[in-house]
Design a protein around this motif. Structure first.
Motif, mmCIF file in Angstrom:
data_model
loop_
_atom_site.group_PDB
_atom_site.id
_atom_site.type_symbol
_atom_site.label_atom_id
_atom_site.label_comp_id
_atom_site.label_asym_id
_atom_site.label_seq_id
_atom_site.Cartn_x
_atom_site.Cartn_y
_atom_site.Cartn_z
ATOM 1 N N THR A 60 17.075 145.355 38.745
ATOM 2 C CA THR A 60 16.328 145.002 38.249
ATOM 3 C C THR A 60 15.365 143.655 38.452
ATOM 4 O OG1 THR A 60 16.957 146.266 36.489
ATOM 5 C CG2 THR A 60 15.855 144.551 35.619
ATOM 6 N N ASP A 191 12.156 151.046 34.939
ATOM 7 C CA ASP A 191 14.053 150.015 35.628
ATOM 8 C C ASP A 191 14.784 151.028 34.060
ATOM 9 O OD1 ASP A 191 15.758 148.455 35.830
ATOM 10 O OD2 ASP A 191 14.909 146.776 34.583
ATOM 11 N N GLU A 192 15.597 151.986 35.810
ATOM 12 C CA GLU A 192 16.108 152.962 34.652
ATOM 13 C C GLU A 192 15.613 153.448 33.161
ATOM 14 O OE1 GLU A 192 20.498 151.590 34.433
ATOM 15 O OE2 GLU A 192 20.235 150.906 36.096
HETATM 16 MG MG MG Z 1 19.413 147.075 36.548
#
Ligand code: MG
Ligand code: ADP
Lengths: 286, 323
Positions: A60, A191-192
């Motif tokens: 991240t 991000d995910e």
């Molecule tokens: Mg993360």
């Protein structure tokens, strides 16, 4: 997106064209805690790079450094040949860019967050037209037409006037993707994007991302969806403890990992993955 | 999808439950009715209340003028300055510039620390005595002009403080400056209540700090800012009675009590002024309701929507089969 729904990915000849993203020796610490310890990454136009790694490995943080939600302590990041966050003078000194200049650099980079971060006081349509109108000065009419088009692409043509609070997680994330696309970015960071979703909603978001990849968008995707990585990624990077541990094609990194840390991470993921593939099949059949 | 028929089924059907009895409510109702009856009877029999006179006082020209100018214009003006100033000071307080942060802190420290009555009295008599006039122009322009021997002294316009300081406008400015200190804290709480991801999402779309604040953060902060601001507004209605410290006497309480003491209708005057304050307060509450609804859009359901949804659920109960 529509023009290239066929198989042709707009991959320029890898060697000659300059890369879209070049990150060299990126370093970042939080209060003395070294989170990124010299990350190198090159992403070519039209390429999909999947970032893998255990929680806390800095994935991240690295994405946030690319679009300057975090300032880096060392190294350099270039996007489309432009140095991010700094101006280099003749003597090689670096100067911080102003708030406005940083904002201008971010325009061309779309970001999709784990928790969607849609604007809750605006409808789906208003979420999509806000930045094009405020930042690019596009007329409301033009922005609205484009927004309807994008909502249709993500399968939400019937939801322009829904507030985010009235949408499911999967729908919200698709609106978030459309919102990022509304700025016509050169690069998309994910991000995910599916890890805050109920399992049965993961498929619809991955489908949108797959279409986007097919249409030639350059993407850096942090995900634990191994099926997606295997199918869509041109390049897989495995990060651990702030360094790139192993990288290569999906077949190399996921199919035949060399490093012990990669192997143990993939072993842990495998049990989860089987469950998820089952879910995806169920969804496809339904 | 089981097609059970209503009567013949032994499966549990629609619920018609008796409500929990609340005998206490009936006792309370009776007690309150008795008290209200006693009050009304006292209103009717004790002629010192003299409601007709109170109604008359409410409509007298000086009272109406005081209501419109001092109380209503004072409230609106004071709150306008207070809200705009407060948001500005809150933004300064949250800025990355340490000097601006300090300025904001010092402002709040000063204006929150002194009573409004003292502030208004000071504006009314003290400031006009200190500075007879204020020149707006280049800082130290007059000194420079004198030093360089120029005829132009870089003054663009002059405010006669001596005259201004005793006007209604000066009083409104005083109330507004004081209010801004309180509103700053309310606005700061509102801004801090907005999830950090909102500003990040806006910045990721290329919005600069100004646009992010104006278009994304503040509108969401308003949801938290409006309810306490309603409170502040109603407090401001009452604080306009302090304008008499300026002294500005076109103000509701001064006018009614003047009539009361002149005509010896003390209580009717109090009734008249109370009635006006309650009326103004009620109108403001209605306004607050609509403001809250506007800034709450997208956040959950309004009460009416909730009622509608509830009605739908009752009309089409789930799993009812053929009943
Ligand atoms: Mg993360
Ligand atoms: N704003 C921050 N302040 C302090 N520490 C942080 C901050 N953001 C991330 N970290 C730390 O950096 C490390 C990497 O975090 P992150 O990049 O979120 O990892 P990942 O996304 O791979 O799970 C974690 O140990 C986390 O605690």
């Amino acid at each position: 997106m529509t023009e290239t729904t066929s198989t042709s990915r707009q991959r320029t000849g890898a060697g000659d064209a300059p890369p879209l993203v070049r990150a060299v020796n990126v370093m970042k610490s939080f209060h003395g805690n070294e989170v990124l310890k010299g990350i190198d990454l090159t992403v070519h136009r039209g390429e999909v790079v999947v970032l893998l790694g255990p929680s806390g490995s800095g994935k991240t943080t690295f994405l946030r450094c690319i679009n300057q939600l975090e300032t880096i302590d060392g190294g350099r990041i270039w996007v489309d040949g432009e140095l991010m966050g700094y101006r280099e003078d003749d003597k090689g000194h670096l100067h911080h860019l102003t708030d406005k200049q940083v904002a201008a650099q971010r325009r061309d980079i779309g970001m999709v967050f784990q928790r969607f971060n849609l604007f809750p006081h605006k409808t789906a349509l208003e979420n999509l037209i806000e930045a094009p109108m405020q930042v690019k000065g596009i007329s409301k009419k033009e922005a609205t037409a484009r927004a309807h088009e994008l909502l249709e692409h993500v399968g939400l043509a019937d939801k322009p006037s829904a507030y985010p609070g009235a949408l499911s997680g999967g729908q919200q994330q698709r609106v978030a993707i459309a919102r990022a696309l509304a700025m016509d970015p050169k690069l998309m960071l994910f991000d995910e994007p599916t890890s805050a979703l109920d399992p049965e909603l993961v498929g619809e978001v991955l489908r949108v991302m797959r279409d986007l990849a097919k249409a030639g968008m350059t993407m850096i995707v942090v995900t634990h969806e191994m099926g997606f990585a295997r199918e869509v990624a041109d390049h897989v990077v495995f990060m651990d403890a702030g360094v790139v541990c192993e990288e290569g094609t999906a077949r190399e990194v996921i199919g035949n990992p060399q490093q012990e840390r990669t192997k143990s991470f993939l072993r842990r993921m495998r049990s989860e993955e089987q469950q998820e593939r089952q879910d995806e099949q169920d969804l496809e059949q339904a | 999808m089981s097609e059970t028929q209503g009567g013949g089924s032994d499966r549990p059907g629609v619920i018609h439950a008796r409500p929990v009895p609340h005998p206490g409510r009936w006792v309370a109702l009776v007690a309150i009715l008795v008290l209200v009856a006693m009050m009304i009877s006292s209103f009717m029999t004790n002629e010192r209340w003299n409601f007709p006179k109170a109604l008359e006082i409410m409509q007298q020209a000086p009272v109406i003028e005081g209501l419109l100018k001092g109380t209503i214009a004072g409230t609106l003006g004071g709150m306008a300055i207070g809200v705009v100033g407060g948001v500005l000071i809150a933004v300064l307080r949250l800025s990355q510039n340490p000097i601006l942060r300090f300025v904001s802190f010092a402002y709040t420290w000063f204006f929150r620390g002194i009573p409004r009555l003292v502030l208004l009295a000071m504006i009314g008599s003290g400031v006009g005595y200190l500075y007879r006039r204020v020149d707006f122009g280049v800082p130290f322009g007059q000194q420079f002009a004198q030093w360089l021997g120029l005829s132009q002294d870089f003054t663009f316009f002059t405010l006669n403080v001596n005259q201004f300081s005793s006007t209604l406008l000066a009083g409104i400015v005083g109330l507004g400056l004081s209010e801004a200190a309180y509103m700053a804290e309310i606005a700061r709480a509102g801004i801090l209540s907005v999830d950090k991801g909102q500003a990040e999402a806006a910045q990721a779309l290329g919005m600069n700090r100004g646009i992010t604040l104006r278009r994304i953060v503040l509108p969401q902060a308003m949801r938290v800012i409006v309810p306490p601001t309603g409170n502040e507004t109603i407090a401001m209605v009452k604080d306009t009675s302090l304008l008499s410290a300026i002294p500005v006497i076109t103000e509701l309480f001064y006018q009614t009590s003047a009539i009361g003491s002149r005509t010896l209708l003390i209580m009717p005057a109090f009734v008249a002024v109370t009635a006006w304050y309650l009326i103004v307060g009620s109108v403001l509450m209605v306004g607050q309701f609509y403001l809250e609804r506007y800034f709450g859009r997208g956040f959950g359901m309004t009460r009416r929507q909730a009622r509608k949804a509830q009605a739908k659920r009752v009309a089409r109960p789930a799993g009812m089969g053929g009943a």
